[in-house]
Motif scaffolding. Structure first.
Motif, mmCIF file in Angstrom:
data_model
loop_
_atom_site.group_PDB
_atom_site.id
_atom_site.type_symbol
_atom_site.label_atom_id
_atom_site.label_comp_id
_atom_site.label_asym_id
_atom_site.label_seq_id
_atom_site.Cartn_x
_atom_site.Cartn_y
_atom_site.Cartn_z
ATOM 1 N N MET A 44 0.928 -1.111 0.139
ATOM 2 C CA MET A 44 0.083 -0.049 -0.022
ATOM 3 C C MET A 44 0.866 1.247 -0.205
ATOM 4 S SD MET A 44 -2.854 1.386 2.942
ATOM 5 C CE MET A 44 -3.095 -0.402 3.263
ATOM 6 N N ASP A 45 0.679 2.238 -0.789
ATOM 7 C CA ASP A 45 1.450 3.469 -1.007
ATOM 8 C C ASP A 45 0.708 4.380 -0.152
ATOM 9 O OD1 ASP A 45 3.180 5.339 -1.791
ATOM 10 O OD2 ASP A 45 1.674 6.050 -3.336
ATOM 11 N N VAL A 46 1.347 4.917 0.958
ATOM 12 C CA VAL A 46 0.777 5.798 1.940
ATOM 13 C C VAL A 46 1.391 7.268 1.678
ATOM 14 C CG1 VAL A 46 0.143 6.234 4.399
ATOM 15 C CG2 VAL A 46 -0.059 4.101 3.669
ATOM 16 N N ARG A 47 0.681 8.282 1.615
ATOM 17 C CA ARG A 47 1.170 9.377 1.363
ATOM 18 C C ARG A 47 0.210 10.515 2.472
ATOM 19 N NH1 ARG A 47 -0.600 13.188 -3.238
ATOM 20 N NH2 ARG A 47 0.723 15.054 -2.738
ATOM 21 N N LEU A 48 1.099 11.240 2.952
ATOM 22 C CA LEU A 48 0.408 12.412 3.963
ATOM 23 C C LEU A 48 0.863 13.732 3.137
ATOM 24 C CD1 LEU A 48 -0.445 12.981 6.876
ATOM 25 C CD2 LEU A 48 1.816 13.652 7.143
ATOM 26 N N ARG A 49 -0.305 14.552 3.054
ATOM 27 C CA ARG A 49 -0.166 15.777 2.206
ATOM 28 C C ARG A 49 -1.066 16.803 3.001
ATOM 29 N NH1 ARG A 49 -4.680 17.025 -0.470
ATOM 30 N NH2 ARG A 49 -5.942 15.097 -1.274
ATOM 31 N N ASP A 69 -2.974 4.508 -1.573
ATOM 32 C CA ASP A 69 -3.206 4.148 -3.062
ATOM 33 C C ASP A 69 -3.808 5.226 -3.869
ATOM 34 O OD1 ASP A 69 -1.542 1.930 -2.636
ATOM 35 O OD2 ASP A 69 -3.187 0.647 -2.083
ATOM 36 N N GLY A 70 -3.588 6.640 -3.523
ATOM 37 C CA GLY A 70 -4.283 7.713 -4.185
ATOM 38 C C GLY A 70 -5.979 8.073 -3.627
ATOM 39 N N ALA A 71 -6.244 7.299 -2.806
ATOM 40 C CA ALA A 71 -7.612 7.569 -2.263
ATOM 41 C C ALA A 71 -7.508 8.166 -0.673
ATOM 42 C CB ALA A 71 -8.587 6.492 -2.370
ATOM 43 N N ALA A 72 -8.415 8.962 -0.454
ATOM 44 C CA ALA A 72 -8.574 9.415 1.112
ATOM 45 C C ALA A 72 -8.543 8.400 1.820
ATOM 46 C CB ALA A 72 -9.649 10.544 1.197
ATOM 47 N N ALA A 73 -7.855 8.158 2.862
ATOM 48 C CA ALA A 73 -7.860 7.308 3.703
ATOM 49 C C ALA A 73 -7.953 7.757 5.291
ATOM 50 C CB ALA A 73 -6.512 6.476 3.812
ATOM 51 N N GLY A 74 -7.942 9.092 5.615
ATOM 52 C CA GLY A 74 -8.122 9.676 6.831
ATOM 53 C C GLY A 74 -7.448 11.148 6.540
ATOM 54 N N PHE A 75 -7.436 11.724 8.066
ATOM 55 C CA PHE A 75 -6.737 12.810 8.305
ATOM 56 C C PHE A 75 -5.600 12.946 9.563
ATOM 57 C CE2 PHE A 75 -10.133 13.080 10.717
ATOM 58 C CZ PHE A 75 -9.988 13.699 11.889
ATOM 59 N N THR A 76 -4.964 14.017 9.782
ATOM 60 C CA THR A 76 -4.578 14.292 10.911
ATOM 61 C C THR A 76 -4.419 15.807 11.049
ATOM 62 O OG1 THR A 76 -2.865 13.806 12.535
ATOM 63 C CG2 THR A 76 -2.068 14.277 10.434
ATOM 64 N N LEU A 77 -4.727 16.217 12.246
ATOM 65 C CA LEU A 77 -4.229 17.609 12.720
ATOM 66 C C LEU A 77 -3.187 17.793 13.452
ATOM 67 C CD1 LEU A 77 -8.150 18.682 13.021
ATOM 68 C CD2 LEU A 77 -6.848 18.748 10.830
#
Length: 155
Positions: A1-6, A58-66
């Protein structure tokens, strides 16, 4: 799984608000009973030491962090995880750990986060993730029903 934080642009605030509501509903057993009342969300796009992030898998929204720079313990911090959420179907597969480690590497210095002491999943996840990210001088403080995790990130 490709995980990205942006970083999330203002145009994605509505999506983060929807995820935030789901997250706060999940936290209901630990005393968070107002899922429609989170007064700080707008400040993440207005204040310089607050950062809203989208977690993608994998390019789809998976969550968030503040992330902000507000100390929970009273000791100085460079960063603090205010909220962190990964969609339930993506948990326990490495998505949350990868996103948290990426978040920890966005700022050097002291980090803090807190979770309810009765939240077994958080008790297992956060210390291990901080250590795997390279967190040093890991400390714990118990305040009321909360456990505060404090650690230092270097480059």
């Amino acid at each position: 799984m490709d995980v990205r934080l942006r970083l999330a642009p203002l145009e994605e605030k509505r999506e983060i608000a929807a995820l935030l509501r789901r997250y706060l509903i999940e936290l209901g057993p630990w005393g968070y009973d107002e899922p429609d009342n989170y007064p700080f969300l707008d400040s993440y796009w207005r204040e310089p030491r607050r950062s809203p992030y989208v977690i993608e898998a994998d390019g789809a929204a998976a969550g968030f962090t503040l992330v902000n720079a507000i100390s929970i313990s009273g000791y100085p911090v460079e960063a603090s995880i205010a909220e962190f959420y990964v969609l339930p179907h993506l948990r326990r597969g490495g998505c949350g750990g990868a996103a948290a480690m990426q978040a920890f590497h966005t700022r050097v210095g002291w980090w803090e986060l807190s979770f309810h002491r009765d939240n077994a999943a958080a008790r297992a996840f956060w210390p291990k993730t901080a250590e795997r990210a390279g967190g040093k001088r890991i400390q714990f403080f118990d305040v009321g029903e909360s456990r505060i995790l404090r650690f230092r990130m270097t480059k």
